[in-house]
Design an enzyme around this catalytic site. Structure first.
Site, PDB file in Angstrom:
ATOM      1  N   ASP A   1      38.435  33.265  57.264  1.00 52.60           N
ATOM      2  CA  ASP A   1      38.839  34.262  56.282  1.00 52.60           C
ATOM      3  C   ASP A   1      39.247  35.523  57.020  1.00 52.60           C
ATOM      4  OD1 ASP A   1      39.194  35.240  53.692  1.00 52.60           O
ATOM      5  OD2 ASP A   1      37.211  34.590  53.018  1.00 52.60           O
TER       6      ASP A   1
ATOM      7  N   HIS B   1      46.653  40.568  56.338  1.00 52.43           N
ATOM      8  CA  HIS B   1      45.370  40.447  55.622  1.00 52.43           C
ATOM      9  C   HIS B   1      44.618  39.170  55.979  1.00 52.43           C
ATOM     10  CE1 HIS B   1      45.786  43.864  52.712  1.00 52.43           C
ATOM     11  NE2 HIS B   1      47.019  43.778  53.167  1.00 52.43           N
TER      12      HIS B   1
HETATM   13  P1  ADQ Z   1      41.366  36.708  49.209  1.00 57.08           P
HETATM   14  O1  ADQ Z   1      41.574  35.404  49.905  1.00 57.08           O
HETATM   15  O2  ADQ Z   1      41.765  36.740  47.793  1.00 57.08           O
HETATM   16  O3  ADQ Z   1      42.064  37.928  49.978  1.00 57.08           O
HETATM   17  P2  ADQ Z   1      38.710  38.133  49.181  1.00 57.08           P
HETATM   18  O4  ADQ Z   1      38.773  39.112  50.279  1.00 57.08           O
HETATM   19  O5  ADQ Z   1      37.384  37.503  49.037  1.00 57.08           O
HETATM   20  O6  ADQ Z   1      39.753  36.962  49.347  1.00 57.08           O
HETATM   21  O7  ADQ Z   1      39.066  38.870  47.830  1.00 57.08           O
HETATM   22  C1  ADQ Z   1      38.893  38.255  46.575  1.00 57.08           C
HETATM   23  C2  ADQ Z   1      38.904  39.321  45.488  1.00 57.08           C
HETATM   24  O8  ADQ Z   1      38.923  38.674  44.219  1.00 57.08           O
HETATM   25  C3  ADQ Z   1      37.649  40.178  45.525  1.00 57.08           C
HETATM   26  O9  ADQ Z   1      38.019  41.536  45.476  1.00 57.08           O
HETATM   27  C4  ADQ Z   1      36.872  39.785  44.273  1.00 57.08           C
HETATM   28  O10 ADQ Z   1      36.223  40.841  43.609  1.00 57.08           O
HETATM   29  C5  ADQ Z   1      37.927  39.221  43.372  1.00 57.08           C
HETATM   30  N1  ADQ Z   1      37.274  38.163  42.581  1.00 57.08           N
HETATM   31  C6  ADQ Z   1      36.575  37.162  43.088  1.00 57.08           C
HETATM   32  N2  ADQ Z   1      36.075  36.408  42.111  1.00 57.08           N
HETATM   33  C7  ADQ Z   1      36.466  36.933  40.958  1.00 57.08           C
HETATM   34  C8  ADQ Z   1      36.284  36.574  39.605  1.00 57.08           C
HETATM   35  N3  ADQ Z   1      35.597  35.496  39.239  1.00 57.08           N
HETATM   36  N4  ADQ Z   1      36.846  37.333  38.676  1.00 57.08           N
HETATM   37  C9  ADQ Z   1      37.552  38.407  39.037  1.00 57.08           C
HETATM   38  N5  ADQ Z   1      37.773  38.784  40.307  1.00 57.08           N
HETATM   39  C10 ADQ Z   1      37.239  38.049  41.258  1.00 57.08           C
HETATM   40  C11 ADQ Z   1      42.881  38.098  51.170  1.00 57.08           C
HETATM   41  C12 ADQ Z   1      42.317  37.490  52.448  1.00 57.08           C
HETATM   42  C13 ADQ Z   1      40.908  38.034  52.686  1.00 57.08           C
HETATM   43  C14 ADQ Z   1      40.946  39.556  52.741  1.00 57.08           C
HETATM   44  C15 ADQ Z   1      41.687  40.134  51.550  1.00 57.08           C
HETATM   45  C16 ADQ Z   1      41.928  41.634  51.707  1.00 57.08           C
HETATM   46  O11 ADQ Z   1      42.306  36.070  52.363  1.00 57.08           O
HETATM   47  O12 ADQ Z   1      40.380  37.516  53.882  1.00 57.08           O
HETATM   48  O13 ADQ Z   1      39.627  40.050  52.737  1.00 57.08           O
HETATM   49  O14 ADQ Z   1      42.951  39.518  51.392  1.00 57.08           O
HETATM   50  O15 ADQ Z   1      42.578  41.933  52.903  1.00 57.08           O
END
Ligand code: ADQ
Length: 493
Positions: free
Chosen positions: A381, A169
């Site tokens: 990312d 991921h």
């Molecule tokens: P993350 O580093 O966690 O994931 P991201 O892909 O942005 O990063 O996902 C974050 C998730 O958290 C999103 O689905 C979002 O909706 C949720 N979220 C964010 N802010 C929130 C809030 N205030 N309250 C509730 N929920 C919130 C890792 C990798 C990424 C990759 C994903 C999936 O680091 O690059 O995209 O896995 O493979």
């Protein structure tokens, strides 16, 4: 592989649940996220299995809670119990102090303690033992993420024959960074024990293949397109790029609901005559939050017409708070927000609204809906799902996405977004200025293009692509259930 009996066994560091201490003791709550949403229908129909750590340490007896949780979910959940030492060295240590920073190109943050590696091997073996116990030879073992890169090899060491696939991921770093890892050859060889290795982007796939050339001069690539076969000695491994996504329709539908629309209206009413620029991130040094705050400060200084007309809503979700680096980042953000607000606030206008908490889904969607601009500027990312969620929720197609070149999402979204280098403070500040002044026609053209991509390349497309490459099956092989709910409804809810 036997066609009719294939079950999917997902293995990830964490189970798709959360443990919470309720009034009657430990309770299990459903986990959320795209992966659960996409895999749940497959599992419910074919009796799938999910193996992972519950999030507790072994003094907390979670086994008893799994039975009712599995019954309700319609598929089996098997916990891997970890001791406090294992959590310390495998999870916080090797996974989060070695692989996480290194794979995000931040090698100076790495702590290459040999003890961490030993514990990583031990815990990967533990996951392999539990997977062996709860799976059969006709199952497909789908392993997720950097915590479990060694698992296929551990399965082989145990003499367990399974068809295995792995999806990373996070990014895979360029070779000059990856080669700093003291256990580089072991990790590469371990990844070659999977039958299929999936990455988020072609860039990650290319980096991986270049690193492989260091452990073997005679590697050959066969095939073209997103999935190729890498031949190293007598091994043939399929290696592909599968950009992960979101359940677009669920986001768009929920964003349209009256509850979200009302909340969006109410929140924006409190900021009259202003454009809202939104940042949403987990607390993490890879997300580029201080650099973004500096850029916003620079924009307010160099383009004074923005003062009083733009508000940055920065949401930060607490994460890994036990780790000192994350505590330091939290303090740095408070300091920067205080400094900028102290300098620019005037009667009726506070430039940064800082929310340090997890939002419920309606509130998050309301912010996505109301923001005229989203600014997503990670230093690196794997993908970044927030960028896709913002587009899916922008029903009026009038929002502007400012996106880092170093997010995996850039490969798909670069034509509609304003692209920025997250290390270039003035460049980001110019992008804020450009977004603020962008006319409606250009906003619409760009956002329409972005939403088309997120719509057509959603999480179901992603699961299909991976399964087709893995076992020549797609989701249609797993008939849909009428009453599917995109969350695990657990008994303890
Ligand atoms: P993350 O580093 O966690 O994931 P991201 O892909 O942005 O990063 O996902 C974050 C998730 O958290 C999103 O689905 C979002 O909706 C949720 N979220 C964010 N802010 C929130 C809030 N205030 N309250 C509730 N929920 C919130 C890792 C990798 C990424 C990759 C994903 C999936 O680091 O690059 O995209 O896995 O493979």
């Amino acid at each position: 592989m036997e066609e009719s009996g294939t079950r999917i066994v997902a293995v990830s560091n964490r189970l798709p649940i959360r443990l919470v201490h309720g009034p009657d003791g430990l309770e299990i709550k459903p986990g959320t996220g795209g992966l659960v949403t996409a895999l749940a229908p497959v599992f419910r129909n074919r009796g799938g299995v999910w193996i992972g750590w519950s999030g507790g340490t072994d003094d907390e007896d979670v086994a008893g809670l799994m039975e009712p949780a599995s019954r309700e979910a319609g598929y089996r959940l098997y916990p891997v119990r970890l001791s406090a030492d294992e959590v310390g060295d495998y999870y916080y240590g090797f996974s989060n102090e070695v692989i996480w920073p290194l794979f995000h190109d931040l090698q100076t943050r790495c702590n290459f303690k040999p003890r961490y590696w030993q514990q990583y091997l031990k815990v990967n073996r533990k996951f392999a033992e539990i997977t062996t116990k709860h799976s059969s030879e006709t199952d497909y073992i789908w392993v997720h993420d950097y915590h479990l890169m060694h698992m296929a090899q551990s399965l082989k060491e145990l003499g367990t024959e399974r068809n295995t696939g792995f999806f990373l991921h996070i990014p895979f770093p360029p070779e000059d960074i990856f080669m700093k890892l003291p256990w580089r050859a072991q990790i590469l060889r371990a990844l070659l024990e999977y039958e299929l290795v999936g990455f988020q982007t072609m860039r990650d796939r290319k980096n991986f293949i270049q690193c492989l050339r260091h452990i073997s001069s005679g590697i050959r690539i066969s095939g073209r397109g997103p999935v190729v076969t890498v031949i190293v000695g007598d091994k043939r491994v399929r290696v592909g790029a599968f950009p992960i996504s979101i359940d677009h329709d669920a986001f768009a539908r929920d964003a349209k609901s009256k509850k979200v629309a009302d909340l969006a209206w109410y929140l924006h009413e409190a900021l009259p005559d202003q454009q809202v620029i939104l940042g949403v991130d987990r607390l993490d040094y890879t997300k580029g939050i201080p650099e973004r705050l500096e850029a916003f400060k620079d924009a307010l200084s160099r383009f004074p017409e923005l003062q009083g007309k733009i508000t940055l809503v920065q949401v930060v979700v607490p994460s890994r708070e036990e780790v000192s680096e994350y505590q330091m980042l939290r303090e740095e953000l408070y300091r920067l927000v205080g400094e900028i607000n102290g300098k620019f606030t005037r009667s009726g206008w506070v430039p940064i609204h800082y929310l340090y908490r997890s939002l419920d889904r309606s509130e998050l969607l309301a912010y996505y809906r109301l923001a005229e601009i989203a600014i997503i500027t990670p230093l690196k990312d794997g993908m970044n799902l927030v960028a896709k969620e913002y587009c899916a929720c922008n029903l009026e197609e009038n929002g502007v996405l400012i996106l880092s070149e170093f997010a995996g999402a850039a490969a798909q979204l670069h034509r509609g977004a304003i692209m920025v280098n997250p290390y270039d403070v003035e460049g980001m500040s110019n992008a804020i200025h450009q977004a603020f002044h962008m006319d409606q026609a250009e906003r619409h053209n760009r956002m329409h293009r972005l939403r088309e991509i997120v719509h057509h390349r959603d999480i179901f497309w992603w699961v299909n692509n991976f399964l087709e490459a893995a076992i020549a099956k797609d989701l249609r092989s797993f008939p849909a259930v009428e009453d599917y709910v995109p969350e695990i409804p657990l008994a303890s809810n």
